[in-house]
Each structure stands twice: as C-alpha cells, then as structure tokens.
Design an enzyme around this catalytic site. Structure first.
Site, PDB file in Angstrom:
ATOM      1  N   HIS A  95       0.818  -1.211   0.000  1.00 44.16           N
ATOM      2  CA  HIS A  95       0.000   0.000   0.000  1.00 44.16           C
ATOM      3  C   HIS A  95       0.852   1.262   0.000  1.00 44.16           C
ATOM      4  CE1 HIS A  95       0.257   1.019   4.398  1.00 44.16           C
ATOM      5  NE2 HIS A  95       0.323  -0.274   4.562  1.00 44.16           N
ATOM      6  N   GLU A 106      -5.061   1.921   2.799  1.00 42.40           N
ATOM      7  CA  GLU A 106      -4.957   0.740   3.666  1.00 42.40           C
ATOM      8  C   GLU A 106      -5.124   1.113   5.123  1.00 42.40           C
ATOM      9  OE1 GLU A 106      -2.768  -2.267   6.204  1.00 42.40           O
ATOM     10  OE2 GLU A 106      -2.529  -0.104   5.992  1.00 42.40           O
TER      11      GLU A 106
END
Length: 381
Positions: free
Chosen positions: A86, A232
């Site tokens: 991420h 995330e």
C-alpha cells in the site's frame, strides 16, 4: 602538539569529508524517495507518480482502480498472482482554522496519542508544503500531577507561525488539506540501517518494484499483477477494489513488520528482530494465512538460504485480509520487512532484510505455476 583555537576546533569537528558519507545505490535512492514522499490515506498522488514511473517500463499494462490504486500487469498467461503493497502512510488532514491562526487536525490511521505532541509536520496546501509543529505545554507551568499524562489528540493544534485566519489562507492552507510527518530519510551508522517515515508501507512498495524489475529479466510462469494500493490505513480499501478488478488466484501482501528487539518490550508482543530476515505473519487481527501458502513460503526460504521470521501480532491489519475475501476466496499470505517504531514519525529498517525479502518474493512467484496454484487452491478432504 599545539591546541587549536576554539573556532578552528569546532570547524574541524563539523567538517565531514564527502567520502565519509554512506554510499547511496539505486535501491537506497528509491527507498529514500518513497519514504520522503507525502501520501496519507486519500492523498497518495506523490507516491503514485513514483510508482508509475518505476513500473511502467517493467509492465505490459498499467491501469488504475476507481480509488487510485496502481495495477501493473506483467505477463498475459498463466495464473493471476496479485503482489500487493500500500502507498498510503499515517498522517492527518486539517480540520479547522482558528481566529488566531492555529489549526486542528483529524488524524488518519492508527496513531498513539503519545507520539503526537512536539512533532514537526508538513501541510500540503495549494501553494505547496508548509511546515508545522504540534505544540506542547511548557514544563515550567504544567502542574506536577500532569507532567506524566498523555494528552489526547483532540487537545493538540498545529502551529505554522500564523497570527490570524487570513494569514493561514494566504499560505494556501484550508480545511481538508493533507498533513504528513516531517521526518527526512537518513542512513544510520554502518550504512546498512535506514531511518525514515512511512516504512509502513513504503518499504513494501520498494519490494514489489524491485521484485518486478528482477522478474522482468528472469521470467515467471504466470500473470503478475503488482498492486500499489490506497487507503490501507483507514480500512484496507484499495486492496479490496484492486482485487475486484484483478480477480487473483493467489494474493501476496508485502508490509512493514514489527520488531521486539528494542529495550523494554514484552516478548509476547512480537518476536521479530531487525536484521533477522523477512517475516511471515501466521496470525494478525485481520487475517489468517492459507496454510499451504505458509508451508510454501517456508520451503522457498530454506531452498534459497533466506532466514524466515515467524510472527503472530495482535492489533494489526493488512491488505491480505481484503484480498482473501474477494473472487470467492483467495489463498493469501502476508510477508513483512521488519521495522522498528512503526506508526510514528521515525522508523528503522535493515537493508539486508529488504534485499532478502526481494529474494524470497521473486523465488515464490517463479514457483507459482498453474500446477502449484491449483494445489494451493485445492481444499478437497
């Protein structure tokens, strides 16, 4: 020997020859650029530019999901392998501007309140970056019974030196602007440990880029989808939307791990150490990995001589949890580069851990041919 005058002595101490500075190779340069880039959840533009620049020459196709995750495809036949990291980091967003020029901040991600006071931050306004600091009360006026108290985040304000609401506006800052830690990358003593912000998960982004670079030249028997995902830290959102598009057969998430080797730690928190090699999470609060995948990771690590650290961590979530719950269920695993002091301004990683993680990921993907993927996805009793 005649002693130097004081000013000459100070100058001699402060003058460090250029040759004494640690060398920065291509990989360290990439890690520096990724760590220093601003990119809290929902504001990943700066990181996305770096990722697209790096993966475009390595990919057959680059696309995006509807939230801004980058999906770089390498290979057009074979099983679909989703390799995920991420782009976002912990940060904040300007919430309110006071009449006296202070700013309140909405935190983004899992911050500890004790990590927030007296820290430098960068606000990304429409006129460019502006330096700020979260203030702290002066010890001379704090009552004795309050000196060890952790003050809640909602009591903190960003100070940019402005005196009025109008001066804040003149700097191009308004509610909704992103805020990130001000913590520049640095190479520590010995040249093999790197200090910086956002190792969760810029170290993972660097791993997937370097793995993709190597696999481009070495080849692999599948369709590799490198997904650099968004948001995330606020709910694994980009991993879910990217996986919806990819529909992977296998998912591998790469994260910044957690170490327990600094003083004063409870050994039950985590067993990983810096410099001990890549880690695999056997459990975290969001996901339990596929057992066959765990065995494959361990076998692959042994076969290439890479030490593997096994860990179980509470209070941790990762993109593999979102991936495994898509496309009717996807076997996943979360691999980590150990990092000290995550979810704070300054973290430390070890270069050898990074290099070994790339080695492990490349070896794993080269093993994941159609037969192996079918075996991992077979749950017949």
């Amino acid at each position: 020997m005649r002693s130097l005058p004081l000013l000459a002595l100070v100058a001699a101490v402060l003058t460090v020859p250029a040759a004494a500075q640690p060398a920065v190779d291509r990989t360290a340069g990439l890690l520096r650029e990724l760590a220093d880039a601003p990119g809290p959840p929902g504001f990943e533009e700066g990181v996305r530019r770096i990722v697209v620049r790096e993966v475009s020459p390595l990919a057959d196709k680059v696309s995006y999901d509807g939230l801004g995750s980058v999906i770089a495809q390498q290979g057009t036949s074979g099983p679909k392998i989703m390799l995920d990291a991420h782009m976002d980091e912990l940060g904040g967003v300007v919430r309110r501007v006071t009449d006296t020029g202070f700013l309140s901040m909405q935190m983004l991600g899992g911050w500890l309140d004790q990590a927030l006071p007296d820290q430098r931050w960068v606000i990304i306004g429409r006129n460019g970056p502006v330096t700020a600091v979260t203030g702290i009360r002066d010890v001379h006026v704090v009552p004795a019974d309050e000196r060890t108290r952790v003050f809640p985040r909602d009591s903190l304000y960003l100070d940019i030196g402005a005196r009025t609401r109008a001066e804040v506006a003149a700097l191009g800052i308004e509610p909704g602007d992103p805020v990130v830690p001000d913590a520049p990358f640095s190479i520590l003593a010995g040249g093999q440990r790197y200090l910086g912000k956002a190792w969760d998960d810029r170290v993972g982004i660097a791993v997937v880029i370097e793995a993709m670079r190597r696999l481009r030249s070495q080849g692999h028997p599948n369709q590799l989808f490198v997904a650099a995902t968004v948001q995330e830290e606020v709910g694994l959102r980009g991993a879910r939307t990217a996986a919806d598009l990819i529909k992977p057969d296998i998912g591998i998430a790469i994260e910044g791990g957690i170490t327990g080797d600094s003083p004063g730690r409870n050994p039950e928190e985590t067993q990983a150490v810096l410099g001990g090699g890549p880690g695999i999470f056997l459990y975290d609060s969001s996901a339990i990995p596929n057992r066959k995948m765990v065995q494959l990771v361990a076998y692959t690590a042994r076969s290439i001589g890479v030490p593997l650290q096994r860990d179980l961590v509470q209070g941790y979530g990762d993109d593999s949890a979102a991936i495994q719950a898509t496309a009717g269920g996807v076997p996943t695993v979360n691999l980590v580069v150990p990092a000290r002091y995550t979810h704070a301004h300054n973290g430390i990683i070890d270069r050898a851990d990074f290099d070994r993680t790339v080695d492990l990921v490349v070896a794993m993907i080269r093993r994941l041919d159609a037969r192996e993927v079918a075996r991992l996805r077979d749950f017949t009793p």
